[in-house]
Design an enzyme around this catalytic site. Structure first.
Site, short mmCIF file in Angstrom:
data_model
loop_
_atom_site.label_atom_id
_atom_site.label_comp_id
_atom_site.label_asym_id
_atom_site.label_seq_id
_atom_site.Cartn_x
_atom_site.Cartn_y
_atom_site.Cartn_z
N GLY A 138 0.82 -1.21 0.00
CA GLY A 138 0.00 0.00 0.00
C GLY A 138 0.85 1.26 0.00
O GLY A 138 0.48 2.28 0.56
N ALA A 139 2.02 1.15 -0.65
CA ALA A 139 2.89 2.31 -0.87
C ALA A 139 3.35 3.00 0.42
O ALA A 139 3.68 4.18 0.41
CB ALA A 139 2.20 3.33 -1.79
N SER A 221 4.72 -5.65 -2.65
CA SER A 221 4.90 -4.22 -2.96
C SER A 221 5.65 -3.54 -1.80
O SER A 221 6.74 -4.00 -1.46
CB SER A 221 3.53 -3.59 -3.24
OG SER A 221 3.68 -2.34 -3.83
N ALA A 222 5.05 -2.51 -1.18
CA ALA A 222 5.75 -1.91 -0.04
C ALA A 222 5.96 -2.95 1.06
O ALA A 222 6.93 -2.87 1.83
CB ALA A 222 4.95 -0.72 0.51
N ASP A 346 4.12 -5.70 -13.76
CA ASP A 346 4.04 -4.93 -12.52
C ASP A 346 3.98 -3.42 -12.78
O ASP A 346 3.41 -2.68 -11.98
CB ASP A 346 5.29 -5.22 -11.66
CG ASP A 346 5.00 -6.08 -10.44
OD1 ASP A 346 3.87 -6.07 -9.94
OD2 ASP A 346 5.94 -6.79 -10.01
N HIS A 465 0.47 -5.35 -11.35
CA HIS A 465 0.81 -5.24 -9.93
C HIS A 465 -0.37 -5.69 -9.08
O HIS A 465 -1.51 -5.33 -9.38
CB HIS A 465 1.16 -3.78 -9.64
CG HIS A 465 1.93 -3.56 -8.37
ND1 HIS A 465 3.13 -4.18 -8.11
CD2 HIS A 465 1.66 -2.79 -7.29
CE1 HIS A 465 3.57 -3.79 -6.93
NE2 HIS A 465 2.70 -2.94 -6.41
#
Ligand SMILES: *[C@@H]1O[C@H](CO)[C@@H](O)[C@H](O)[C@H]1NC(C)=O
Ligand SMILES: *[C@@H]1O[C@H](CO)[C@@H](O)[C@H](O)[C@H]1NC(C)=O
Ligand SMILES: *[C@@H]1O[C@H](CO)[C@@H](O)[C@H](O)[C@H]1NC(C)=O
Ligand SMILES: *[C@@H]1O[C@H](CO)[C@@H](O)[C@H](O)[C@H]1NC(C)=O
Ligand SMILES: *[C@@H]1O[C@H](CO)[C@@H](O)[C@H](O)[C@H]1NC(C)=O
Ligand SMILES: *[C@@H]1O[C@H](CO)[C@@H](O)[C@H](O)[C@H]1NC(C)=O
Ligand SMILES: *[C@@H]1O[C@H](CO)[C@@H](O)[C@H](O)[C@H]1NC(C)=O
Ligand SMILES: *[C@@H]1O[C@H](CO)[C@@H](O)[C@H](O)[C@H]1NC(C)=O
Ligand SMILES: *[C@@H]1O[C@H](CO)[C@@H](O)[C@H](O)[C@H]1NC(C)=O
Ligand SMILES: *[C@@H]1O[C@H](CO)[C@@H](O)[C@H](O)[C@H]1NC(C)=O
Length: 582
Positions: A138-139, A221-222, A346, A465
């Site tokens: 979630g960045a 991701s994050a 991605d 992604h």
């Protein structure tokens, strides 16, 4: 005797007290068949929900167990004081305070350092099971340990793989990552939260039937980058046995902020704090919702200013959690088994912000736009960098110059720069420093299921992604009506590889059958392509070698522009990418 971390009582009296409480509680629980087995830790006891899964299988689910106290502003997490009596761990807790999806308001709470646990009991009561700890993505800005629509429910993985699954919350956005780059606001609070959760699991999972020496972190991701950071920090020594990074590593250009003070000053101005020596004190007193709103993600972008550079709240090299740049810390992961991989498209979800035409069906993407994007990613090297990049990326065009080729190339550029190349560098650094730790690489290529059906997905989009998440978490099994049989195949394969790895450090061994033997990365840069149709022909070597070589060797060797400051330098790590050839 007195050297106990959790209080002033001596170990023996504490343990005795604990033992007697646990025996009493266990006797009580035995009579209540709707209840879970419950748990007993140094800081308190509790019980969750007992879910029946058939003849000889049931599962205990514990929701919302605190692993730390409500955190202080811009401080490391604090120990939870514990509780009296039996905690009912039945409800998920709120997500950490964060922006809503439209970035117009906030949602969640500052009281958010909780975890959830799924414990399978198959035939017998769980004991000494391997443990998989999920760190959500979630960045570094949004999301929660359970995810929207129960996205990260651990039930399918726990049941199918016979492992304990834990999902953890951590601070995000300005409250999790704002930093001045010095001791005023050191940053990395969200990473410290994750670390506290890992330490909690290591200390307490035995009382849930888990094996504290068999802990595997996984994240996307994050969360994938976070998993990598947790293996690189010296603060987790001996606690993590294995790790899986899906679509994100510590070396990604968005994972480390080089000039955090600049961002802190922008945030300070938005909340009317001065940017002088009083800034940190002022930010500490600012209303948390206002502070969160001051960390909005700027989605305005163009090929000249790619949106990835607007991700400004992430980890910092703070001299404590990260004593050095991540590329210099892989010796700390020498005994950790590691899987890292990417989805083959991605870069799609993010590159479409920069080059809107790639999602438009009857609109071509100009070659000029692609060159602008390449120029942005190679900026410190000036025109020469862009020209070299373009010649590498257009080398195959003569044979396949159809309207989609420019769009696909733009997606490839995004995938390579933002995810794939940093992942290859991380795999190489892991392999280079490994002692006992094994290294495995994958590329997930199952086409997006919304392909051709739902805009913006067009027929040529393969794995975007986050597309891997639904398969890892077994959604084709838990929501069968939304998927086809082939999706259950790919989901079964991923759960088998992931949980085998958690058990043995080898994705091919651990009791679950796999369709293809996944070779070590260290045997010739091999990697597994994951797809519903996989067979022996889905084992490949040297992932996107020409492009990896360009970003890690060719580009860094070009002279930088005289005016290219250190902080603007292209963030790809220059290193000898392959330990074999290249
Ligand atoms: C949980 O439920 C199962 C039946 O589904 C039962 O066999 C088991 O004893 C229950 N566990 C506890 C602790 O009550
Ligand atoms: C923002 O959210 C809070 C709490 O959820 C709510 O009380 C408030 O009305 C919202 N503000 C706006 C402008 O929507
Ligand atoms: C900052 O000050 C301006 C002008 O006084 C005001 O309109 C705004 O609401 C203030 N912002 C915050 C976050 O306090
Ligand atoms: C958002 O980023 C764009 C360029 O990428 C910039 O022009 C614009 O000023 C930024 N907006 C804000 C609110 O910072
Ligand atoms: C691709 O083909 C189009 C015409 O079909 C042409 O205008 C364009 O220059 C070609 N691009 C390259 C890089 O060859
Ligand atoms: C799924 O796997 C089974 C074997 O495990 C195979 O028979 C079947 O054809 C596969 N289905 C699809 C749609 O790939
Ligand atoms: C980890 O779990 C597996 C499967 O339960 C077991 O065989 C192994 O001995 C455990 N311990 C270690 C240290 O791998
Ligand atoms: C599946 O694999 C077979 C042979 O391995 C191949 O002929 C076929 O084209 C593949 N199908 C897809 C959709 O990849
Ligand atoms: C650096 O120099 C190049 C040309 O040599 C120029 O295009 C660019 O705008 C300059 N960048 C900055 C930040 O001044
Ligand atoms: C790459 O390898 C060569 C020879 O093995 C060595 O001289 C050089 O320092 C290495 N470069 C980096 C960046 O590690």
């Amino acid at each position: 005797m007195s050297n106990v971390p959790w209080g002033s009582r001596s170990y023996s009296s504490d343990a005795m007290a604990l033992l007697s409480i646990c025996v009493a509680v266990a006797l009580f629980w035995e009579a209540v068949s709707a209840a879970s087995l419950g748990w007993c830790t140094r800081r308190g006891n509790g019980e969750g929900e007992n879910i029946s899964l058939g003849e000889s299988r049931h599962m205990d689910v514990f929701r919302g167990i605190p692993f730390a106290d409500i955190p202080g502003r811009f401080e490391k997490p604090k120990k939870h004081p514990g509780w009296d009596g039996v905690m009912e761990a039945m409800e998920y807790k709120p997500r950490c305070l964060q922006l809503n999806l439209r970035q117009t308001n906030t949602t969640g709470s500052q009281d958010c350092l909780y975890l959830n646990i799924w414990v399978p009991h198959q035939g017998a009561v769980a004991s000494n099971l391997p443990v998989m700890v999920w760190i959500h993505g979630g960045a570094f800005l949004i999301e929660s340990p359970i995810g929207d629509d129960n996205r990260y429910s651990g039930q399918e993985i726990a049941d199918r793989g016979n492992v304990i699954v834990v999902t953890v919350g951590y601070r995000v956005g300005t409250l999790g990552f704002l930093s001045t780059g010095d001791s005023d606001l050191p940053g990395n609070y969200g990473l410290w939260d994750q670390q506290a959760a890992i330490a909690w699991v290591h200390r307490n999972i035995r009382s849930f039937g888990g094996d504290p020496d068999n802990i595997t972190l996984f994240g996307e991701s994050a969360g994938g980058a976070s998993v990598n950071f947790q293996t690189l920090t010296p603060h987790n020594k001996g606690m993590i046995r294995r790790a899986i990074s899906q679509s994100g590593v510590a070396l990604c250009p968005w994972a480390i902020i080089k000039n955090p003070r600049k961002i802190a000053e922008q945030v300070a101005r938005k909340v009317n704090c001065t940017t002088d020596s009083g800034m940190a004190a002022c930010l500490k007193l600012t209303n948390p919702a206002q502070l969160t709103l001051a960390g909005t993600f700027n989605t305005t972008s163009s090929p000249d200013h790619p949106v990835v550079y607007n991700l400004v709240l992430a980890a910092v090299v703070d001299g404590d959690f990260l004593p050095d740049h991540p590329s210099n810390l892989f010796h700390n992961a020498a005994d950790i088994d590691y899987i890292a991989g990417v989805n083959n498209m991605d870069g799609y979800f993010i590159t479409r912000y920069d080059t809107l035409s790639i999602i438009r069906l009857f609109v071509n993407t100009d070659v000029a736009d692609l060159k602008r994007l390449l120029a942005a990613y190679t900026r410190p090297k000036g025109i020469k960098g862009m020209e070299e990049a373009f010649s590498v990326y257009s080398a195959d065009w003569s044979t396949t110059n159809v309207s989609e080729i420019v769009k696909k190339t733009a997606v490839d550029v995004g995938t390579d720069y933002i995810f794939l190349v940093p992942t290859q560098v991380a795999l190489n650094l892991h392999a280079k420093h490994a002692t006992t730790g094994r290294t495995y690489s994958y590329m997930f290529s199952e086409p997006n299921y919304k392909e051709g059906v739902e805009p913006p997905y067009t027929s040529w989009i393969e794995a975007d992604h986050t597309d891997d998440l639904q398969y890892v978490f077994g959604k084709p099994f838990s929501s069968p009506q939304r998927y086809l049989p082939r999706h259950r195949n790919v989901s079964g394969y991923m759960i088998a590889y992931w949980t085998n790895f958690a058990k043995t450090g080898d994705p091919n061994q651990g009791g679950s059958e796999v369709p293809v033997t996944w070779p070590l990365f260290t045997s010739g840069d091999q990697y597994l392509e994951i797809h519903h149709n996989m067979s022996e022909s889905y084992v490949h070597e040297k992932m996107r070698m020409r492009f990896v070589h360009f970003w890690t060797s060719v580009l860094p060797s070009l002279p930088s522009l005289p005016n290219a400051t250190k902080s603007e330098e292209t963030q790809i790590v220059s290193s000898n990418v392959s330990h074999t050839t290249i």
